[in-house]
Enzyme design. Structure first.
Site, PDB file in Angstrom:
ATOM      1  N   HIS A 383       0.847  -1.195   0.000  1.00 15.52           N
ATOM      2  CA  HIS A 383       0.000   0.000   0.000  1.00 15.52           C
ATOM      3  C   HIS A 383       0.880   1.242   0.000  1.00 15.52           C
ATOM      4  O   HIS A 383       1.822   1.344   0.785  1.00 15.52           O
ATOM      5  CB  HIS A 383      -0.908   0.011   1.231  1.00 15.52           C
ATOM      6  N   SER A 384       0.597   2.157  -0.909  1.00 16.91           N
ATOM      7  CA  SER A 384       1.290   3.436  -0.972  1.00 16.91           C
ATOM      8  C   SER A 384       2.793   3.208  -1.148  1.00 16.91           C
ATOM      9  O   SER A 384       3.230   2.557  -2.098  1.00 16.91           O
ATOM     10  CB  SER A 384       0.974   4.246   0.297  1.00 16.91           C
TER      11      SER A 384
END
Length: 789
Positions: A383-384
């Site tokens: 994520h990210s």
């Protein structure tokens, strides 16, 4: 504890006597105000005795009492969050295992039972629950039989085991003797009244109440007491299947918190795992019943604590130069946003990558140890910033042909004794030998484990750092077979040995062989701004890589990479999905870097209920209708202008092709006979003009409206077919890469308002979880089932 039965049912009778008044309206002596807390409690308890339906529910006391039956216990564990404490039940399967161990095992021996999909271990004698895969403090465990609930409580809470034991003894005496309305005084000051088997109340001691409460009745508001877990309303979770079909490691992004509720990666992954179990039960129901589907295990990978821990000391360095103003905002910036700059630093980028790789390998080895029969595939989720870390890690993996033969584990030492000797820590060898610790088991130890062995902080850090940097994951169980002399000088290493050597500073370049890095850069070199570090190798070859809200495309562009070769694939991973929310300010696309000549819309992720959201369907319908209307109106006006500008009006579009040919033939016949009856033909021609003008709206509708609608529909179907057939390189095996979620109706009103939430929504998105499950089980050959609406 003492009990006093009321022979005459006199709790309510005494309460009524206290309310008696004389003829002058003054209270009698019996109604005098109690002066001591004990007298107040006794009087209030008498007043609280149920005499009508206005106080408590009516119970048929004349019915034949049920014989005494042993209460069925259920095991609970405590969860503490901020200032709140809640007790949650184990699944029935786990509770039965704990109860069976408690009743049949030796009470003097400690027994460890694996629960919650073997992610936690319960020490039955100690009554503690320990996490297996991540750092988490132990939580209390109870064998629960009695529960209470106050006026302000939202759920029933279990009593301590000793308190429940005393309640059970009093209840057994009341049932066997058939004597109720018993008042039980406990040493702690609580009072419990057994009115009947269905109505049991607890009263708090007055001394524990606040002095500012004015009403005495508020001071002793009773608690409802229930016996057995079956008598309370609580959701007991179903047990997880033992069969693990797939293993997924999830890497978080910047900062310690992963959503707007500031929850950790552990809590967010727990929710994602629960959502996947629910989706498996609804979308693979038949396969589960046939035993074809088990479950998917999701494990969190935490690297933030290692970067901001005591080992690096970076937090102290940053704190010394941080301004004192707006301290909370600056603390948030130092704890979250600075992770982006740390990753672009050679020193801390090496720390982050090493931490992620070593943590994934440690979790994988531990999972294999606890599931020795597991032979399925493994996937990665980032994520990210976590997705960028995994992307760089996967682009620098070595294939089996590139890995040197043999099973090297340590490069500088063969045995644990040699490692400790080199670190000048040989005095701790006896401690490790007494615990039967070898190199393999030592690689699975954490700082807390070594601390329990009595090893000081300094030696612990040296040992763990050595293990982390020199333990290679190709074969965790292989004996050390390789020696490297003069490790301080990498130039003296052989080519195969230097492939595994990792220096403390910046070393080898990142290998972007298939990336076109742009003007002024050599193909296969490093783009401007790219950090050159030594990437560790993973202990497995991932099946798929899922990026949530990923800035990979932006980072590659900033590094100077113009495009990605369509033939490029990860060396060890064959599938890649870039999943994002349409309003996510951090997410960027990947496909335009591969197929730049075609403007492709991202693939829309279906709703987990099997439909497109209503507001999106309405939006598409209105857009299509407006385009059709625009085209039809312009076409109608153009035709009308041409019809009135040109004479004869025969140029107007005919209703049918047959009619057009008939009109042409009739006009030729009229032209051949024009000399004989000119006046008659002139009148007929005028009449024909007016008839065609009157038929013009129907001709426009038949020829243009229907034609445009059919053409638009066919072009839309053709476009969808072409997009599904277009290959966007081999990064995902020729399949599409960019997948977009459907925004919620409320999010469509103001996309700026929900921008931050959109970047943190993936952990709770059932649509995202379903996409992962569908890819996993499609490769296993399990049929997907759309549930009935």
């Amino acid at each position: 504890m003492s009990s006093s039965p009321n022979e005459e049912g006199g709790l309510s009778q005494a309460a009524s006597n206290e309310n008696n008044q004389d003829l002058l309206g003054k209270p009698t002596q019996s109604g005098a105000k109690a002066n001591t807390p004990e007298e107040q409690l006794s009087r209030l308890l008498d007043e609280a005795s149920p005499t009508s339906t206005s106080s408590y529910e009516m119970v048929d006391e004349e019915s034949v009492p049920d014989p005494y039956k042993d209460v069925q216990p259920h095991w609970f564990f405590c969860r503490r969050a901020d200032d709140s404490t809640s007790w949650l039940p184990f699944s029935r399967e786990d509770s039965d295992k704990l109860e069976n161990t408690y009743t049949t095992g030796n009470p003097d021996e400690e027994v460890v039972i694996a629960v919650d999909g073997e992610r936690y271990d319960v020490h039955v004698k100690e009554r503690k629950r320990y996490a297996v895969y991540w750092e988490q403090g132990p939580t209390e465990v109870r064998r629960c039989t009695w529960f209470y609930k106050g006026d302000k409580d939202t759920r029933f809470m279990p009593y301590p085991e000793d308190f429940s034991k005393m309640l059970e003894e009093a209840f057994k005496d009341a049932v066997t003797s058939d004597q109720w309305k018993k008042k039980i005084d406990f040493p702690t000051g609580e009072t419990v009244i057994l009115h009947n088997p269905k109505l049991i109340m607890q009263y708090q001691p007055i001394g524990l109440q606040d002095d500012w409460i004015s009403s005495p009745s508020e001071q002793t508001r009773p608690r409802t007491v229930k016996r057995g877990v079956d008598s309370i309303s609580i959701d007991i979770p179903d047990g997880e299947p033992d069969q693990v079909d797939h293993l997924v490691f999830m890497v978080h992004g910047i900062g310690p918190a992963c959503d707007l509720r500031f929850r950790s990666i552990i809590q967010c992954v727990n929710d994602f795992r629960s959502a996947s179990l629910s989706l498996l039960a609804s979308h693979y129901k038949r396969a589960q019943q046939d035993g074809l589907v088990g479950r998917v295990e999701f494990l969190p990978v935490n690297w933030h604590s290692a970067l901001h821990g005591d080992a690096t000391g970076v937090d102290e360095d940053i704190q010394r130069i941080t301004l004192p103003s707006i301290s909370r905002l600056r603390h948030f910036t130092n704890d979250t946003l600075l992770d982006l700059f740390f990753y672009n630093s050679p020193t801390y980028c090496q720390t982050i990558v090493d931490t992620v790789a070593s943590e994934i390998n440690r979790l994988y080895a531990l999972f294999k140890q606890r599931h020795p029969d597991f032979n399925r595939a493994v996937s990665l989720v980032g994520h990210s910033l976590g997705s960028l870390i995994l992307f760089d890690l996967l682009t620098n993996q070595k294939t089996e042909s590139e890995v040197p033969s043999g099973n090297p584990s340590f490069l500088s030492s063969n045995t644990l004794e040699q490692i400790l000797t080199k670190l000048d820590l040989k005095q701790y060898l006896d401690i490790f030998e007494s615990e039967n610790l070898d190199l393999e088991s030592l690689s699975l130890c954490k700082d807390s484990d070594l601390k329990d062995l009595g090893i000081p902080l300094g030696p612990r850090k040296k040992i763990l750092n050595c293990i982390k940097r020199r333990w290679l994951p190709e074969d965790c169980k292989a004996a050390a077979t390789l020696q490297i002399h003069n490790a301080e000088d990498p130039g003296e290493l052989s080519p195969e040995q230097s492939r595994f050597y990792r220096a403390q500073s910046v070393t080898s370049a990142v290998d972007y062989e298939y990336f076109n890095v742009g003007i002024g850069q050599n193909n296969g070199g490093i783009a401007k701004g790219q950090v050159s570090i030594d990437y560790p190798q993973l202990a497995f070859q991932p099946q798929a890589f899922f990026a949530f809200g990923s800035p990979i495309g932006m980072f590659l562009t900033v590094r100077g990479l113009k495009r990605i070769d369509p033939n490029y694939t990860f060396p060890t991973c064959k599938s890649f999905y870039n999943i994002y929310h349409p309003y996510d300010p951090v997410a960027y696309r990947i496909e335009p870097m591969i197929v730049s000549e075609v403007d492709l819309e991202p693939m829309l992720i279906p709703h987990h209920k099997g439909r497109k959201r209503m507001h999106l369907e309405l939006k598409d319908s209105l857009t299509r209708m407006s385009m059709d209307l625009k085209n039809n109106v312009l076409g109608s006006l153009r035709t009308a202008w041409q019809s009135f500008a040109r004479i004869p009006v025969a140029a107007l579009p005919p209703v049918e092709e047959g009619e057009a040919s008939a009109d042409a033939n009739s006009q030729e016949a009229q032209a051949s006979a024009a000399g004989s009856n000119a006046d008659a033909n002139k009148g007929d021609k005028n009449a024909d003009i007016w008839s065609k003008i009157l038929e013009w709206p129907w001709a426009i509708h038949t020829h243009y409206l229907k034609g445009v609608c059919v053409e638009a529909e066919s072009s839309m179907n053709t476009e969808q077919t072409e997009e599904s057939e277009i290959k966007v390189g081999m990064l995902n095996g020729g399949r599409r890469i960019d997948y977009v979620l459907q925004e919620k109706p409320i999010e469509s009103f103001n996309e700026y308002l929900f921008a931050i939430q959109s970047h943190l929504c993936y952990w709770e998105s059932e649509d995202t979880a379903l996409l992962l499950l569908k890819d996993i089980y499609d490769k296993l050959g399990v049929a997907f089932e759309q549930p009935q609406q």
